[in-house]
Design a protein around this motif. Structure first.
Motif, PDB file in Angstrom:
ATOM      1  N   LEU A   1       5.551  22.714  11.040  1.00  0.00           N
ATOM      2  CA  LEU A   1       6.913  23.504  11.699  1.00  0.00           C
ATOM      3  C   LEU A   1       6.819  25.008  11.781  1.00  0.00           C
ATOM      4  CD1 LEU A   1       9.057  21.305   8.858  1.00  0.00           C
ATOM      5  CD2 LEU A   1       9.458  21.298  11.298  1.00  0.00           C
ATOM      6  N   HIS A   2       5.783  25.502  11.554  1.00  0.00           N
ATOM      7  CA  HIS A   2       5.715  27.051  11.817  1.00  0.00           C
ATOM      8  C   HIS A   2       4.565  27.444  12.792  1.00  0.00           C
ATOM      9  CE1 HIS A   2       6.056  31.048   9.149  1.00  0.00           C
ATOM     10  NE2 HIS A   2       5.883  31.309  10.770  1.00  0.00           N
ATOM     11  N   VAL A   3       4.525  27.561  13.912  1.00  0.00           N
ATOM     12  CA  VAL A   3       3.359  27.815  14.753  1.00  0.00           C
ATOM     13  C   VAL A   3       3.731  29.057  15.682  1.00  0.00           C
ATOM     14  CG1 VAL A   3       1.595  27.088  16.405  1.00  0.00           C
ATOM     15  CG2 VAL A   3       2.342  25.732  14.614  1.00  0.00           C
ATOM     16  N   HIS A   4       2.789  29.982  15.861  1.00  0.00           N
ATOM     17  CA  HIS A   4       3.040  31.197  16.554  1.00  0.00           C
ATOM     18  C   HIS A   4       2.236  31.199  17.924  1.00  0.00           C
ATOM     19  CE1 HIS A   4       5.331  33.472  13.876  1.00  0.00           C
ATOM     20  NE2 HIS A   4       4.593  32.796  12.836  1.00  0.00           N
ATOM     21  N   THR A   5       2.567  31.479  18.990  1.00  0.00           N
ATOM     22  CA  THR A   5       1.799  31.547  20.377  1.00  0.00           C
ATOM     23  C   THR A   5       1.519  33.121  20.752  1.00  0.00           C
ATOM     24  OG1 THR A   5       3.710  31.450  21.902  1.00  0.00           O
ATOM     25  CG2 THR A   5       2.840  29.600  20.965  1.00  0.00           C
TER      26      THR A   5
ATOM     27  N   ASP B   1       7.860  31.538  17.503  1.00  0.00           N
ATOM     28  CA  ASP B   1       7.588  32.825  17.832  1.00  0.00           C
ATOM     29  C   ASP B   1       8.627  33.785  17.189  1.00  0.00           C
ATOM     30  OD1 ASP B   1       4.962  32.634  19.049  1.00  0.00           O
ATOM     31  OD2 ASP B   1       6.112  31.582  20.835  1.00  0.00           O
ATOM     32  N   HIS B   2       8.101  34.987  16.898  1.00  0.00           N
ATOM     33  CA  HIS B   2       8.842  36.077  16.522  1.00  0.00           C
ATOM     34  C   HIS B   2       9.855  36.681  17.629  1.00  0.00           C
ATOM     35  CE1 HIS B   2       6.191  36.700  13.089  1.00  0.00           C
ATOM     36  NE2 HIS B   2       5.262  36.698  13.859  1.00  0.00           N
ATOM     37  N   ASN B   3      11.227  36.134  17.206  1.00  0.00           N
ATOM     38  CA  ASN B   3      12.410  36.553  17.960  1.00  0.00           C
ATOM     39  C   ASN B   3      12.220  36.199  19.443  1.00  0.00           C
ATOM     40  OD1 ASN B   3      13.477  37.942  15.423  1.00  0.00           O
ATOM     41  ND2 ASN B   3      11.900  39.433  16.163  1.00  0.00           N
TER      42      ASN B   3
ATOM     43  N   ILE C   1      12.374  29.368  16.417  1.00  0.00           N
ATOM     44  CA  ILE C   1      12.275  30.641  16.379  1.00  0.00           C
ATOM     45  C   ILE C   1      12.109  31.329  14.902  1.00  0.00           C
ATOM     46  CG2 ILE C   1      14.645  31.253  16.246  1.00  0.00           C
ATOM     47  CD1 ILE C   1      14.220  33.374  18.669  1.00  0.00           C
ATOM     48  N   GLU C   2      11.265  32.404  14.829  1.00  0.00           N
ATOM     49  CA  GLU C   2      11.086  32.858  13.619  1.00  0.00           C
ATOM     50  C   GLU C   2      12.020  34.211  13.553  1.00  0.00           C
ATOM     51  OE1 GLU C   2       7.257  33.973  11.814  1.00  0.00           O
ATOM     52  OE2 GLU C   2       8.151  33.833   9.728  1.00  0.00           O
ATOM     53  N   ALA C   3      13.055  34.380  13.087  1.00  0.00           N
ATOM     54  CA  ALA C   3      14.078  35.274  13.439  1.00  0.00           C
ATOM     55  C   ALA C   3      13.974  36.363  12.308  1.00  0.00           C
ATOM     56  CB  ALA C   3      15.352  35.080  13.609  1.00  0.00           C
TER      57      ALA C   3
ATOM     58  N   PRO D   1      10.873  30.853   5.431  1.00  0.00           N
ATOM     59  CA  PRO D   1       9.349  30.883   5.459  1.00  0.00           C
ATOM     60  C   PRO D   1       8.925  31.860   4.387  1.00  0.00           C
ATOM     61  CG  PRO D   1      10.340  32.175   7.306  1.00  0.00           C
ATOM     62  CD  PRO D   1      11.417  31.782   6.436  1.00  0.00           C
ATOM     63  N   HIS D   2       7.944  31.470   3.705  1.00  0.00           N
ATOM     64  CA  HIS D   2       7.234  32.390   2.825  1.00  0.00           C
ATOM     65  C   HIS D   2       8.162  33.391   2.196  1.00  0.00           C
ATOM     66  CE1 HIS D   2       7.327  34.922   6.150  1.00  0.00           C
ATOM     67  NE2 HIS D   2       6.698  34.330   7.100  1.00  0.00           N
ATOM     68  N   PRO D   3       9.110  32.809   1.305  1.00  0.00           N
ATOM     69  CA  PRO D   3      10.137  33.618   0.598  1.00  0.00           C
ATOM     70  C   PRO D   3       9.624  35.033  -0.359  1.00  0.00           C
ATOM     71  CG  PRO D   3      10.063  31.232  -0.326  1.00  0.00           C
ATOM     72  CD  PRO D   3       9.210  31.508   0.876  1.00  0.00           C
TER      73      PRO D   3
ATOM     74  N   SER E   1       1.727  25.689   8.590  1.00  0.00           N
ATOM     75  CA  SER E   1       0.568  26.597   8.673  1.00  0.00           C
ATOM     76  C   SER E   1       0.656  28.036   8.892  1.00  0.00           C
ATOM     77  CB  SER E   1      -0.593  26.104   9.843  1.00  0.00           C
ATOM     78  OG  SER E   1      -0.004  26.460  11.124  1.00  0.00           O
ATOM     79  N   ASP E   2       1.838  28.493   9.642  1.00  0.00           N
ATOM     80  CA  ASP E   2       2.052  29.623  10.141  1.00  0.00           C
ATOM     81  C   ASP E   2       0.960  30.178  10.993  1.00  0.00           C
ATOM     82  OD1 ASP E   2       3.202  32.312  10.575  1.00  0.00           O
ATOM     83  OD2 ASP E   2       3.401  32.800   8.289  1.00  0.00           O
ATOM     84  N   ALA E   3       0.436  29.284  11.635  1.00  0.00           N
ATOM     85  CA  ALA E   3      -0.685  29.512  12.604  1.00  0.00           C
ATOM     86  C   ALA E   3      -0.560  30.639  13.520  1.00  0.00           C
ATOM     87  CB  ALA E   3      -1.271  28.412  13.395  1.00  0.00           C
ATOM     88  N   HIS E   4      -1.602  31.457  13.536  1.00  0.00           N
ATOM     89  CA  HIS E   4      -1.801  32.781  14.482  1.00  0.00           C
ATOM     90  C   HIS E   4      -2.929  32.729  15.264  1.00  0.00           C
ATOM     91  CE1 HIS E   4       1.553  34.439  12.098  1.00  0.00           C
ATOM     92  NE2 HIS E   4       1.968  35.141  12.951  1.00  0.00           N
ATOM     93  N   THR E   5      -3.957  31.716  14.722  1.00  0.00           N
ATOM     94  CA  THR E   5      -5.214  31.152  15.582  1.00  0.00           C
ATOM     95  C   THR E   5      -5.229  29.978  15.606  1.00  0.00           C
ATOM     96  OG1 THR E   5      -6.410  31.089  13.677  1.00  0.00           O
ATOM     97  CG2 THR E   5      -6.355  33.280  14.482  1.00  0.00           C
TER      98      THR E   5
HETATM   99 ZN   LIG Z   1       5.459  33.228  11.225  1.00  0.00          ZN
END
Ligand SMILES: [Zn+2]
Length: 204
Positions: free
Chosen positions: A11-15, A45-47, A71-73, A112-114, A163-167
């Motif tokens: 539920l948490h993946v970044h491109t 993605d961030h915003n 979106i991760e706002a 996310p990650h409070p 995962s909060d994947a960035h890679t």
């Molecule tokens: Zn994130």
């Protein structure tokens, strides 16, 4: 009536469009197609929803892959994830406003990650009524994840992991088992109803 299968969702993946991730939309759909069990992701993605649009367009040729809009706002108090709408939330906005925005669109909110500084909402979450709390995030320290779990228990909120994947290697390091079919409406409903179970992939 058949019982809904347990769907694995990250539920948490970044491109690339997050600005701090190396994951290209093409590499992501290829990785999902090749993955043994992870076929469903929310792009957060961030915003921006730009990365989501590219990934979902590329994913249309793969019948096994399903991509959720997210979106991760950033807010003045920390990050908040919205999943389930392609509409861009107001920015900048307070967490309360973003939760209202999501509810009006039948979307969900995840904290996310409070307790991961500096982008976690910390105890500010206690003033809010989000849909779920991310209780396991591999980028947070074990003590921060334990505090997140305690927070979700105290607030009686559904617990998810991501995962909060960035890679690309991070993809699926943590995920959520959801009692739903592979479609948006069922996934959102199951999260709202707490039919979720946080999971980790030790192989990642
Ligand atoms: Zn994130």
């Amino acid at each position: 009536m058949t019982q809904a299968a347990s769907l694995c969702v990250d539920l948490h993946v970044h491109t690339l469009y997050s600005g701090d991730s190396s994951i290209t939309p093409r590499r992501l759909v290829e990785a999902l197609h090749a993955h043994s069990f992870l076929k469903t992701v929310a792009i957060t993605d961030h915003n921006t929803l730009e990365g989501y649009h590219y990934v979902s367009k590329l994913a249309t040729v793969y019948s096994d892959i399903f991509v959720l809009p997210g979106i991760e706002a950033s807010t003045p108090y920390g990050d908040l994830i919205i999943v389930g709408t392609e509409e861009r939330p107001p920015h900048p906005a307070m967490p309360e406003k973003l939760i209202e925005f999501a509810e009006e669109r039948n979307a969900i909110t995840i904290i996310p990650h409070p307790y991961r500084a500096p982008s976690g909402l910390d105890d500010y979450v206690k003033r809010l009524r989000p849909t779920a709390v991310e209780v396991y995030n591999p980028t947070a320290m074990p003590v921060q994840n334990r505090m997140a779990q305690q927070l979700a228990q105290e607030m009686k909120l559904p617990q998810v992991a991501a995962s909060d994947a960035h890679t690309i290697e991070d993809l699926g390091a943590a995920y959520t088992k959801i009692n739903a079919g592979q479609n948006l409406e069922e996934i959102l409903k199951a999260i709202k109803n707490g039919k979720v179970q946080p999971a980790q992939n030790p192989k990642t």
